[in-house]
Scaffold this motif. Structure first.
Motif, PDB file in Angstrom:
ATOM      1  N   HIS A 244       0.830  -1.208   0.000  1.00  0.00           N
ATOM      2  CA  HIS A 244       0.000   0.000   0.000  1.00  0.00           C
ATOM      3  C   HIS A 244       0.862   1.255   0.000  1.00  0.00           C
ATOM      4  CE1 HIS A 244      -4.043  -1.605   0.139  1.00  0.00           C
ATOM      5  NE2 HIS A 244      -3.628  -2.523   1.005  1.00  0.00           N
ATOM      6  N   ALA A 245       1.979   1.229   0.719  1.00  0.00           N
ATOM      7  CA  ALA A 245       2.900   2.371   0.703  1.00  0.00           C
ATOM      8  C   ALA A 245       3.459   2.577  -0.697  1.00  0.00           C
ATOM      9  CB  ALA A 245       4.021   2.171   1.717  1.00  0.00           C
ATOM     10  N   ALA A 246       3.805   1.488  -1.357  1.00  0.00           N
ATOM     11  CA  ALA A 246       4.333   1.584  -2.727  1.00  0.00           C
ATOM     12  C   ALA A 246       3.274   2.099  -3.697  1.00  0.00           C
ATOM     13  CB  ALA A 246       4.841   0.219  -3.187  1.00  0.00           C
ATOM     14  N   GLU A 247       2.006   1.848  -3.384  1.00  0.00           N
ATOM     15  CA  GLU A 247       0.907   2.299  -4.241  1.00  0.00           C
ATOM     16  C   GLU A 247       0.460   3.730  -3.931  1.00  0.00           C
ATOM     17  OE1 GLU A 247      -2.064  -0.708  -3.636  1.00  0.00           O
ATOM     18  OE2 GLU A 247      -1.020  -2.157  -4.909  1.00  0.00           O
ATOM     19  N   GLY A 248       1.114   4.377  -2.948  1.00  0.00           N
ATOM     20  CA  GLY A 248       0.829   5.781  -2.714  1.00  0.00           C
ATOM     21  C   GLY A 248       0.250   6.154  -1.368  1.00  0.00           C
ATOM     22  N   VAL A 249       0.019   5.183  -0.489  1.00  0.00           N
ATOM     23  CA  VAL A 249      -0.469   5.513   0.858  1.00  0.00           C
ATOM     24  C   VAL A 249       0.637   6.259   1.589  1.00  0.00           C
ATOM     25  CG1 VAL A 249      -1.091   4.529   3.092  1.00  0.00           C
ATOM     26  CG2 VAL A 249      -2.141   3.649   1.018  1.00  0.00           C
ATOM     27  N   ASP A 250       0.307   7.438   2.109  1.00  0.00           N
ATOM     28  CA  ASP A 250       1.301   8.276   2.785  1.00  0.00           C
ATOM     29  C   ASP A 250       1.061   8.439   4.280  1.00  0.00           C
ATOM     30  OD1 ASP A 250       2.901   8.993   0.511  1.00  0.00           O
ATOM     31  OD2 ASP A 250       1.276  10.323  -0.110  1.00  0.00           O
ATOM     32  N   THR A 251      -0.156   8.151   4.746  1.00  0.00           N
ATOM     33  CA  THR A 251      -0.480   8.375   6.155  1.00  0.00           C
ATOM     34  C   THR A 251      -1.095   7.123   6.769  1.00  0.00           C
ATOM     35  OG1 THR A 251      -2.743   9.136   5.759  1.00  0.00           O
ATOM     36  CG2 THR A 251      -0.972  10.807   5.676  1.00  0.00           C
ATOM     37  N   PHE A 252      -1.048   7.067   8.094  1.00  0.00           N
ATOM     38  CA  PHE A 252      -1.637   5.943   8.799  1.00  0.00           C
ATOM     39  C   PHE A 252      -3.155   5.933   8.620  1.00  0.00           C
ATOM     40  CE2 PHE A 252      -3.057   3.666  12.649  1.00  0.00           C
ATOM     41  CZ  PHE A 252      -2.432   2.461  12.393  1.00  0.00           C
ATOM     42  N   ALA A 253      -3.764   7.102   8.541  1.00  0.00           N
ATOM     43  CA  ALA A 253      -5.215   7.175   8.324  1.00  0.00           C
ATOM     44  C   ALA A 253      -5.591   6.557   6.975  1.00  0.00           C
ATOM     45  CB  ALA A 253      -5.689   8.621   8.399  1.00  0.00           C
ATOM     46  N   GLU A 254      -4.784   6.816   5.951  1.00  0.00           N
ATOM     47  CA  GLU A 254      -5.031   6.205   4.632  1.00  0.00           C
ATOM     48  C   GLU A 254      -4.878   4.689   4.708  1.00  0.00           C
ATOM     49  OE1 GLU A 254      -3.533   8.525   0.959  1.00  0.00           O
ATOM     50  OE2 GLU A 254      -2.142   9.002   2.600  1.00  0.00           O
ATOM     51  N   LEU A 255      -3.865   4.235   5.435  1.00  0.00           N
ATOM     52  CA  LEU A 255      -3.648   2.802   5.593  1.00  0.00           C
ATOM     53  C   LEU A 255      -4.849   2.163   6.289  1.00  0.00           C
ATOM     54  CD1 LEU A 255      -1.667   0.401   5.273  1.00  0.00           C
ATOM     55  CD2 LEU A 255      -0.908   0.922   7.611  1.00  0.00           C
ATOM     56  N   GLN A 256      -5.335   2.806   7.327  1.00  0.00           N
ATOM     57  CA  GLN A 256      -6.513   2.287   8.032  1.00  0.00           C
ATOM     58  C   GLN A 256      -7.728   2.223   7.110  1.00  0.00           C
ATOM     59  OE1 GLN A 256      -6.370   5.018  11.503  1.00  0.00           O
ATOM     60  NE2 GLN A 256      -6.629   3.130  12.679  1.00  0.00           N
ATOM     61  N   ALA A 257      -7.931   3.243   6.311  1.00  0.00           N
ATOM     62  CA  ALA A 257      -9.083   3.273   5.411  1.00  0.00           C
ATOM     63  C   ALA A 257      -9.017   2.149   4.384  1.00  0.00           C
ATOM     64  CB  ALA A 257      -9.168   4.624   4.709  1.00  0.00           C
ATOM     65  N   ARG A 258      -7.827   1.838   3.911  1.00  0.00           N
ATOM     66  CA  ARG A 258      -7.677   0.800   2.885  1.00  0.00           C
ATOM     67  C   ARG A 258      -7.671  -0.608   3.450  1.00  0.00           C
ATOM     68  NH1 ARG A 258      -3.663   2.271  -2.035  1.00  0.00           N
ATOM     69  NH2 ARG A 258      -4.325   4.413  -2.396  1.00  0.00           N
ATOM     70  N   THR A 259      -7.138  -0.786   4.666  1.00  0.00           N
ATOM     71  CA  THR A 259      -6.939  -2.143   5.186  1.00  0.00           C
ATOM     72  C   THR A 259      -7.757  -2.474   6.426  1.00  0.00           C
ATOM     73  OG1 THR A 259      -5.107  -1.517   6.632  1.00  0.00           O
ATOM     74  CG2 THR A 259      -4.554  -2.142   4.352  1.00  0.00           C
ATOM     75  N   GLY A 260      -8.207  -1.457   7.153  1.00  0.00           N
ATOM     76  CA  GLY A 260      -8.873  -1.706   8.427  1.00  0.00           C
ATOM     77  C   GLY A 260      -7.889  -1.953   9.553  1.00  0.00           C
ATOM     78  N   CYS A 261      -6.615  -1.807   9.260  1.00  0.00           N
ATOM     79  CA  CYS A 261      -5.565  -2.036  10.245  1.00  0.00           C
ATOM     80  C   CYS A 261      -5.769  -1.155  11.474  1.00  0.00           C
ATOM     81  CB  CYS A 261      -4.210  -1.739   9.601  1.00  0.00           C
ATOM     82  SG  CYS A 261      -2.815  -2.158  10.626  1.00  0.00           S
ATOM     83  N   SER A 262      -5.733  -1.760  12.652  1.00  0.00           N
ATOM     84  CA  SER A 262      -5.842  -1.064  13.932  1.00  0.00           C
ATOM     85  C   SER A 262      -7.208  -0.434  14.162  1.00  0.00           C
ATOM     86  CB  SER A 262      -4.740  -0.009  14.067  1.00  0.00           C
ATOM     87  OG  SER A 262      -4.712   0.518  15.366  1.00  0.00           O
TER      88      SER A 262
END
Length: 67
Positions: free
Chosen positions: A17-35
């Protein structure tokens, strides 16, 4: 390795996801549900994202665009 057991998010998925352009933890959460459940994985997920962002190649924005 699984980082977020609640949502089955792996370190590989975070790096992808970082390689695809995710720059923030909030974006990571939105895409994966992580945490989003118990939150126990947040420190490790944040560190994994930071490491992935630091390893991402720098974009040379100062070069002219050829039309």
């Amino acid at each position: 390795m699984y980082i977020c057991m609640c949502n089955a998010v792996t370190d590989h998925a975070i790096r992808r996801h970082a390689a695809e352009g995710v720059d923030t933890f909030a974006e990571l959460q939105a895409r994966t549900g992580c945490s989003d459940c118990c939150g126990a994985c947040e420190p490790e997920a944040r560190q994994c994202l930071r490491d992935a962002l630091e390893a991402r190649p720098a974009v040379l924005g100062f070069l002219p665009v050829v039309a």
